[in-house]
Write a protein that holds these residues in place. Structure first.
Motif, PDB file in Angstrom:
ATOM      1  N   GLY A 115      57.083  34.574  37.707  1.00  0.00           N
ATOM      2  CA  GLY A 115      55.999  34.920  36.781  1.00  0.00           C
ATOM      3  C   GLY A 115      54.649  34.970  37.475  1.00  0.00           C
ATOM      4  N   ASN A 125      50.266  46.358  31.231  1.00  0.00           N
ATOM      5  CA  ASN A 125      50.665  45.266  30.349  1.00  0.00           C
ATOM      6  C   ASN A 125      49.689  45.239  29.178  1.00  0.00           C
ATOM      7  OD1 ASN A 125      52.830  44.391  31.989  1.00  0.00           O
ATOM      8  ND2 ASN A 125      51.388  43.337  33.320  1.00  0.00           N
ATOM      9  N   ASP A 149      47.576  38.742  42.121  1.00  0.00           N
ATOM     10  CA  ASP A 149      48.488  37.628  41.904  1.00  0.00           C
ATOM     11  C   ASP A 149      49.551  37.621  42.996  1.00  0.00           C
ATOM     12  OD1 ASP A 149      50.354  39.500  41.133  1.00  0.00           O
ATOM     13  OD2 ASP A 149      51.014  38.382  39.375  1.00  0.00           O
ATOM     14  N   ARG A 159      48.413  42.663  27.556  1.00  0.00           N
ATOM     15  CA  ARG A 159      47.860  41.303  27.323  1.00  0.00           C
ATOM     16  C   ARG A 159      47.240  40.793  28.617  1.00  0.00           C
ATOM     17  NH1 ARG A 159      51.135  39.448  31.423  1.00  0.00           N
ATOM     18  NH2 ARG A 159      52.915  40.812  31.488  1.00  0.00           N
ATOM     19  N   GLY A 195      46.872  38.725  31.997  1.00  0.00           N
ATOM     20  CA  GLY A 195      47.859  38.360  33.022  1.00  0.00           C
ATOM     21  C   GLY A 195      47.903  36.855  33.226  1.00  0.00           C
ATOM     22  N   ASP A 196      49.054  36.381  33.646  1.00  0.00           N
ATOM     23  CA  ASP A 196      49.235  34.955  33.926  1.00  0.00           C
ATOM     24  C   ASP A 196      49.868  34.863  35.314  1.00  0.00           C
ATOM     25  OD1 ASP A 196      49.823  32.260  33.956  1.00  0.00           O
ATOM     26  OD2 ASP A 196      50.625  32.227  31.924  1.00  0.00           O
ATOM     27  N   PRO A 197      49.203  34.363  36.351  1.00  0.00           N
ATOM     28  CA  PRO A 197      48.017  33.515  36.339  1.00  0.00           C
ATOM     29  C   PRO A 197      46.689  34.192  36.691  1.00  0.00           C
ATOM     30  CG  PRO A 197      49.086  33.303  38.476  1.00  0.00           C
ATOM     31  CD  PRO A 197      49.852  34.352  37.700  1.00  0.00           C
ATOM     32  N   GLU A 198      46.559  35.516  36.512  1.00  0.00           N
ATOM     33  CA  GLU A 198      45.267  36.140  36.792  1.00  0.00           C
ATOM     34  C   GLU A 198      44.158  35.584  35.897  1.00  0.00           C
ATOM     35  OE1 GLU A 198      48.112  37.768  36.546  1.00  0.00           O
ATOM     36  OE2 GLU A 198      48.156  39.588  37.762  1.00  0.00           O
ATOM     37  N   PHE A 236      46.001  45.535  30.749  1.00  0.00           N
ATOM     38  CA  PHE A 236      46.151  44.982  32.102  1.00  0.00           C
ATOM     39  C   PHE A 236      46.794  46.078  32.929  1.00  0.00           C
ATOM     40  CE2 PHE A 236      48.583  41.192  34.274  1.00  0.00           C
ATOM     41  CZ  PHE A 236      48.872  41.938  35.407  1.00  0.00           C
TER      42      PHE A 236
HETATM   43  N1  GLY Z   1      50.842  38.044  36.702  1.00  0.00           N
HETATM   44  C1  GLY Z   1      51.532  39.156  36.195  1.00  0.00           C
HETATM   45  C2  GLY Z   1      51.728  39.177  34.766  1.00  0.00           C
HETATM   46  O1  GLY Z   1      51.091  38.472  34.002  1.00  0.00           O
HETATM   47  O2  GLY Z   1      52.558  39.983  34.326  1.00  0.00           O
END
Ligand code: GLY
Ligand code: AMP
Length: 403
Positions: free
Chosen positions: A208, A267, A194, A269, A271-274, A251
């Motif tokens: 983010g 993490n 990311d 959960r 990932g966003d935006p993975e 993650f």
């Molecule tokens: N892209 C990193 C996260 O979701 O924490």
């Protein structure tokens, strides 16, 4: 299968898109969802961190599975409320989610099972990385290369009022590894990268996430298997031994240093935006895998990976991450989709039936293709087709990796 998806971001829109494609799905519900998710699911006005509200909704809808997207509800114990009431959940307990909720706990866990990670120091020094212990939405980590950065960084992180960690400063490209876990076993998805900084060339403040791509060319199957063996499997075994088996997406955020991969963080959960780049590459039934994990065993389930690439470009408010945008009209989504791209909504709303901006990260546009270069071309062509006054994006997502 009736499914309730919890969350309202681009990650959850990508999950909704993928779950909606499962032949096992009979009804998809979301809480609270967003206008993009509402094209695939029935949205309900229950907040993602309202455990009792979600339990009431899950019972009312008689759902067979709840999938929790964001970290804050997981760390707060939403999955426990549901699970204790007998509702199958894909998402870790509060005890297992501590791996993200407390950086000190994550460090202690890594030390206990020998996961390669940055060394910790008793006191701040130059260079080092300052980390606040708890969830800080990306604001709790400051990289300090100079005495001035250290002084300013200490000022910032001390104001968060959390215990602090001082970590060895590592160098190298980063890698995001997402592993679906059933409490014992992991199914690893395509390795992703990311782009956290706000501006091209990795300049500006952390965000983010401004974009992502998958798979990462320099990470081959053997390298990924080694990471799973050294950074995922031992953690799953230890969490199970401690009585808090991890059910959900683990993650792993890594840095590929010259001395080998080192874990920066875990993490609890997707990932966003993975997720927006990784899910289009999954071959197989994601819903079947998440439901099996929630029941405590993958039981022979395997997911494949398409021999393709995906690139996601995030369109944000002009002033993001300082502030978001409210009310600017969003045009061109259908034109972007007509090019073959996926458009995942994040900070959007409907105003008099019109799609408008409503947040910091507005849309994620994902292109897929046989090569990273093809995926990137499609993502940017589709992003060009979308018009949101005052919005911006990075123009260099995946540019180095696709040349
Ligand atoms: N892209 C990193 C996260 O979701 O924490
Ligand atoms: P984290 O929330 O721990 O992933 O940290 C956020 C970002 O800070 C990471 O994606 C890295 O870019 C950076 N970072 C964290 N830990 C380190 C470290 N030990 N050395 C260098 N950069 C780091």
């Amino acid at each position: 299968m009736r499914v309730l998806l919890v969350g309202s971001g681009g990650r959850e829109h990508a999950l909704a898109w993928r779950l909606a494609a499962s032949p096992l799905l009979t009804e998809l519900h979301a809480a609270p969802g967003n206008p993009g998710i509402a094209t695939l699911a029935t949205c309900h006005p229950v907040a993602a961190d309202d455990g009792d509200g979600l339990l009431g909704l899950a019972r009312f809808l008689a759902v067979d599975l709840v999938v929790v997207g964001p970290e804050a509800p997981l760390v707060a114990g939403v999955a426990d409320v549901l699970r204790h009431a007998g509702v199958p959940v894909f998402g870790p307990s509060a005890a297992a989610a501590r791996i993200e909720g407390s950086k000190r706990y994550a460090k202690e866990l890594m030390a206990a099972v020998g996961v390669p990670t940055a060394a910790t120091f008793d006191s701040p020094r130059v260079p080092c990385v300052l980390k606040a212990d708890g969830l800080a939405a990306g604001k709790g980590v400051v990289v300090c290369r100079t005495a001035a950065e250290l002084a300013a960084g200490l000022d910032v992180v001390r104001r968060l009022g959390e215990p602090l960690l001082f970590e060895e400063l590592l160098e190298g490209p980063e890698l995001s590894v997402l592993a679906l876990c059933d409490g014992r076993e992991a199914l690893v998805l395509a390795p992703a990268r990311d782009f956290k900084r706000a501006y091209d060339g990795d300049a500006g403040p952390n965000t983010g996430g401004m974009g992502s791509f998958a798979p990462v060319p320099e990470m081959d199957d053997d390298g990924l298997a080694t990471i799973v063996e050294s950074c995922v499997d031992p953690v799953l075994a230890e969490l199970a031994r401690r009585g808090s088996p991890f059910v959900g997406t683990l993650f792993v955020g890594l840095m590929l240093t010259s001395a080998g991969p080192r874990v920066l963080e875990y993490n609890c959960r997707f990932g966003d935006p993975e997720t927006q780049s990784v899910l289009p590459l999954v071959e197989g039934d994601l819903l079947e895998a998440l439901a099996a994990a929630a029941q405590g065993s993958f039981d022979g389930i395997r997911l494949g990976r398409a021999e393709r690439s995906a690139v996601t470009v995030v369109l944000t408010a002009g002033d993001y991450p300082r502030s978001g945008a409210r009310g600017a009209p969003i045009d061109g989504v259908a034109a972007a989709e007509a090019l073959g791209a996926l458009v995942f909504q994040a900070g959007t709303a409907l105003s008099d039936g019109r799609l408008v901006a409503n947040g910091g990260r507005l849309l994620g546009i994902t292109g897929t293709g046989p090569t990273l270069a093809a995926a990137r071309s499609l993502a940017y062509a589709a992003a060009d087709a979308i018009h949101i006054p005052g919005s911006r994006r990075r123009d260099d997502i995946a540019s180095d990796a696709s040349t």
